[in-house]
Design an enzyme around this catalytic site. Structure first.
Site, PDB file in Angstrom:
ATOM      1  N   SER A 407     -26.960 -35.099  90.224  1.00 29.53           N
ATOM      2  CA  SER A 407     -26.179 -35.961  91.110  1.00 29.53           C
ATOM      3  C   SER A 407     -27.018 -37.118  91.626  1.00 29.53           C
ATOM      4  O   SER A 407     -26.473 -38.063  92.177  1.00 29.53           O
ATOM      5  CB  SER A 407     -25.617 -35.157  92.275  1.00 29.53           C
ATOM      6  OG  SER A 407     -26.662 -34.580  93.007  1.00 29.53           O
ATOM      7  N   HIS A 428     -21.685 -36.520  85.601  1.00 31.33           N
ATOM      8  CA  HIS A 428     -21.758 -36.068  86.993  1.00 31.33           C
ATOM      9  C   HIS A 428     -20.384 -35.632  87.465  1.00 31.33           C
ATOM     10  O   HIS A 428     -19.528 -36.454  87.764  1.00 31.33           O
ATOM     11  CB  HIS A 428     -22.318 -37.212  87.872  1.00 31.33           C
ATOM     12  CG  HIS A 428     -22.455 -36.834  89.304  1.00 31.33           C
ATOM     13  ND1 HIS A 428     -22.422 -37.747  90.328  1.00 31.33           N
ATOM     14  CD2 HIS A 428     -22.606 -35.624  89.894  1.00 31.33           C
ATOM     15  CE1 HIS A 428     -22.557 -37.113  91.478  1.00 31.33           C
ATOM     16  NE2 HIS A 428     -22.664 -35.831  91.235  1.00 31.33           N
ATOM     17  N   GLU A 440     -18.450 -39.187  86.918  1.00 32.17           N
ATOM     18  CA  GLU A 440     -19.309 -40.362  86.730  1.00 32.17           C
ATOM     19  C   GLU A 440     -20.056 -40.169  85.405  1.00 32.17           C
ATOM     20  O   GLU A 440     -20.762 -39.170  85.234  1.00 32.17           O
ATOM     21  CB  GLU A 440     -20.328 -40.491  87.880  1.00 32.17           C
ATOM     22  CG  GLU A 440     -19.746 -41.107  89.148  1.00 32.17           C
ATOM     23  CD  GLU A 440     -20.802 -41.324  90.252  1.00 32.17           C
ATOM     24  OE1 GLU A 440     -20.630 -42.219  91.070  1.00 32.17           O
ATOM     25  OE2 GLU A 440     -21.815 -40.574  90.296  1.00 32.17           O
ATOM     26  N   ASN A 478     -22.545 -41.226  95.438  1.00 33.18           N
ATOM     27  CA  ASN A 478     -23.457 -40.654  96.430  1.00 33.18           C
ATOM     28  C   ASN A 478     -24.333 -41.720  97.086  1.00 33.18           C
ATOM     29  O   ASN A 478     -24.646 -41.619  98.272  1.00 33.18           O
ATOM     30  CB  ASN A 478     -24.324 -39.558  95.792  1.00 33.18           C
ATOM     31  CG  ASN A 478     -23.533 -38.265  95.630  1.00 33.18           C
ATOM     32  OD1 ASN A 478     -22.424 -38.144  96.165  1.00 33.18           O
ATOM     33  ND2 ASN A 478     -24.085 -37.315  94.899  1.00 33.18           N
TER      34      ASN A 478
END
Ligand code: 3H9
Length: 693
Positions: A407, A428, A440, A478
């Site tokens: 991540s 991801h 992702e 993130n």
């Protein structure tokens, strides 16, 4: 005759064929063509019946969404639909693929409807902030009853042909050539002397109690959404008004939805999803590697969720763990997840066994020698990833795609652990992986075009929203959420309570508040990320300290029964944590500030504008390809309200000059984190929006 609609004569039957690729949307040319074809058939005394079919992969998928928001052009869809129903000659339509929205409304106006067994029908308008505006809300209840019509119109979910047959939407299920099936059906009607059968002439049974209950349920389950209540109101009108007046009411309600900002936001999201599949410099005909078998390394929550994604779409998947006990736990976890779906009624016991049968537990890397794709979902440490990727490099067949679910670690460093960095890509997934739609797809420096295209195609096969992103700490989602979460913590130290921060953002429309999310994912994880990032901080980028206090007290979120909130006796309902105020006082004192009340509006601006500012940097760096990709990531992975269109669509609609002004003020008051992103400044200076990029 316009070429998108053609008419062929088959004896005394006119066959009208719509051919408007890719999905036969009912744009102006189709509407005009249909009307002309119909009038021609009406006028021709030798024609006794009409058959309507579509060419290509699907029946009409609805009105042309690109036309919404532009000046209307005649003939309108309601006009076409009325003409079809009013026709004195019986009409039959043959459905294949998906008859959606205006497509189904056209079909409901035809006098008889038949379909291929794998077809689906639905009224998904609510998903783009609308309601069925060409008679759907008036005709469907007349055909299937108020309850079922509300189910279909308020959820927007399609039903499959066998169910539509049972509901009475369809008259028959047919096989083989569409036109032949339609012509045969029409002949039979003529032989039996059956004429037009108009749905609009049927009566609807009203059910005031049911409608009131649905109204209340929508208010509760879909707070903030504009069109679902309008859908209920339109169906309600069908129960008390004659068709013509009901249609008028439907039109008014439709126009209100059309004018709402939510419609624009939801249509932005619809096209964002289609755009994301297109990657600059990656031609649509880039060869792709077929993924017939897959493997997942690591049977934790994430690994099992990923394995289920494959099993759910019928791809056999091997799940690798270190020993029997860990493997047993992983397979049990997969079973428990499926079992929960069976208990909810969304999966049959038989389908569950079939899915679980596709997951094969293995202990040895040698078992992965022949798989087409491997996804690593092990602990987030570069050392651990090195061990995994070196072994994969040694055992996997040439051409296998090697993916990491990291991540936030450096994908290029991971790729360098192999002798085939061109085959390495990031996939991801978001937790719970079998539920969350976002994927992702991380393109490393060396990832080949073929591997990237294959990963994007796989995302679609797994029914995910795949968005290509570049390598940086946290990728897109993130990296932005780090900023958002940090502001939430600062706000606590400045005087807000966790409940205030979370409820302000929930009222804005976020699915969960940021602090409840952090407690759910574990404060040890937040802490580890924070410590990893600490050495890279720029001058003036100070950190809130509340997390350090919680971590030191062993309060790690839900897993330890306490975090930003308290979770007594394993409860998942957050309560105030009595230890927190003293920690916040300490944190505030360390910053030399006095805690004081903070408004909900300020909370929302601080958290949401932090997302926007970071997104502008991400765009500038080319980590995301386009603003709408970033919106898509937040809509599908972070519970951002769909009806606001995503953080950047939202910023555009507020006015970027307003947003920048607030960011500049925050920069003055709160320091370095708020340095305005250069792209934002450029856009404002040029009077442009994110949508113009
Ligand atoms: C409506 O009907 C209102 C009426 O009640 C009242 C009016 C008065 N229009 O999704 P895909 C394009 S509202 C224009 O990748 P799939 C799409 O952008 C409408 N374009 O394929 C894409 O273009 P591109 C209610 C449309 O096989 C290409 O087609 N209907 C439309 O995965 C392929 O799409 C809906 O909401 C459209 N209506 O899925 C249905 N639909 O290649 C919306 C698609 O340039 N559509 N395009 O990127 C869908 O749900 C899916 O597209 C469908 C096919 C299931 C049909």
């Amino acid at each position: 005759m316009s070429e998108v609609v053609q008419v062929e004569r088959h004896g005394d039957v006119a066959l009208i064929k719509v051919d408007n690729p890719p999905v036969n949307a009912l744009g102006l040319a189709v509407r005009a063509g249909l009307l002309r074809a119909l009038r021609e058939a009406e006028a021709d005394a030798a024609v006794r019946a009409v058959v309507l079919v579509c060419a290509g992969r699907t029946f009409m998928a609805g009105a042309d969404i690109k036309e919404f928001g532009k000046p209307p052009r005649a003939p309108s869809l309601p006009e076409v639909v009325e003409a079809i129903e009013a026709s004195a000659k019986p009409s039959v339509t043959v459905i294949h693929g998906t008859a959606l929205g205006g497509g189904l409304e056209v079909a409901l106006a035809c006098h008889y409807r038949i379909a291929r067994a794998d077809a689906q029908v639905g009224l998904p308008e609510v998903k783009i902030g609308l309601l069925p505006g060409a008679g759907g809300t008036q005709r469907l209840p007349r055909l299937v009853g108020v309850g079922r019509a509300l189910d279909m119109i308020v959820s927007g979910n399609p039903v499959k042909a066998p169910q539509a047959l049972e509901y009475g939407i369809l008259d028959a299920i047919v096989e083989g050539d569409l036109a032949e099936a339609g012509l045969a059906y029409a002949r039979r009607l003529l032989d039996e002397g059956r004429g037009p059968r108009r749905t609009g002439e049927r009566q609807v049974e009203g059910d005031a109690a049911l409608i009131a209950a649905r109204h209340a349920e929508v208010q509760k389950r879909m707070p903030g959404l504009f069109s679902p209540l309008h859908c209920v109101a339109a169906v309600e009108a069908a129960t008390r008004l004659p068709l013509a007046e009901g249609l008028k009411r439907e039109r008014e309600l439709f126009q209100e939805c059309l004018a709402s900002p939510q419609r624009a936001a939801l249509i932005h999201a619809f096209f964002a999803e289609r755009e994301a599949a297109k990657i600059a410099g990656l031609p649509a005909d880039t060869p792709v590697r077929e993924v017939r078998t897959a493997a997942v390394i690591g049977g934790g929550t994430m690994g099992v969720g990923i394995a289920l994604c494959f099993a759910n779409v019928g791809i056999p998947v091997k799940l690798l763990e270190v020993d029997d006990a860990a493997l047993d736990r992983a397979l049990q976890r997969a079973r428990a997840t499926c079992q929960a779906s069976v208990e909810r009624g969304s999966l049959t016991a038989e389908a569950m066994e079939k899915r679980l049968g596709l997951i094969q537990g293995v202990l040895d890397y040698a078992a992965l020698a022949e798989v087409d794709l491997v996804i690593e979902a092990v602990f987030e440490s570069l050392d651990v990833k090195r061990q995994v990727f070196e072994r994969l490099d040694a055992v996997c067949k040439p051409g296998a795609i090697l993916a990491s679910n990291t991540s936030s670690l450096d994908l290029d460093a991971i790729a360098a652990f192999t002798r085939r960095p061109q085959d390495v890509v990031g996939l991801h997934f978001f937790s719970p992986a079998n539920v969350m739609r976002l994927l992702e797809v991380v393109r490393g420096r060396e990832t080949s075009a073929e591997v990237l295209a294959s990963a994007m195609q796989l995302g679609k096969r797994l029914k995910k929203v795949a968005v290509a992103v570049g390598v940086c700490d946290g990728f897109v989602g993130n990296r932005m959420i780090f900023q958002y979460g940090r502001q939430a913590e600062f706000l606590l130290e400045e005087g807000a309570s966790p409940a205030q921060v979370d409820s302000a953002l929930r009222d804005f429309g976020m699915a969960m508040g940021p602090l409840a999310v952090r407690d759910l994912s574990g404060l040890d994880i937040s802490h580890a990320i924070r410590e990893r990032q600490r050495p890279g901080l720029k001058p003036g980028q100070t950190l809130p300290t509340v997390l350090d206090h919680l971590y030191a007290a062993g309060m790690l979120g839900q897993k330890s029964g306490a975090g930003f909130y308290l979770y007594p006796q394993g409860s998942r309902t957050p309560q105030d944590n009595p230890a927190l105020p003293a920690m916040l006082e300490q944190a505030a004192a360390a910053r030399g500030i006095a805690r004081q009340p903070v408004s909900a509006e300020h909370i929302v601006e601080r958290c949401i504008f932090a997302l926007v500012n970071e997104a502008a940097r991400i765009l500038d760096e080319g980590i995301a390809q386009r603003a709408s990709d970033i919106d898509l990531i937040f809509l599908n992975g972070y519970g951002f309200p769909a009806w606001r269109g995503g953080p950047l669509f939202h910023a555009d609609s507020l006015g970027l000059d307003q947003v920048l002004q607030r960011i500049r003020e925050f920069h003055q008051r709160f320091g370095a984190w708020w340095e305005p992103a250069p792209l934002l400044e450029r856009l404002v200076a040029e009077g442009r929006r994110f949508a113009d990029l």
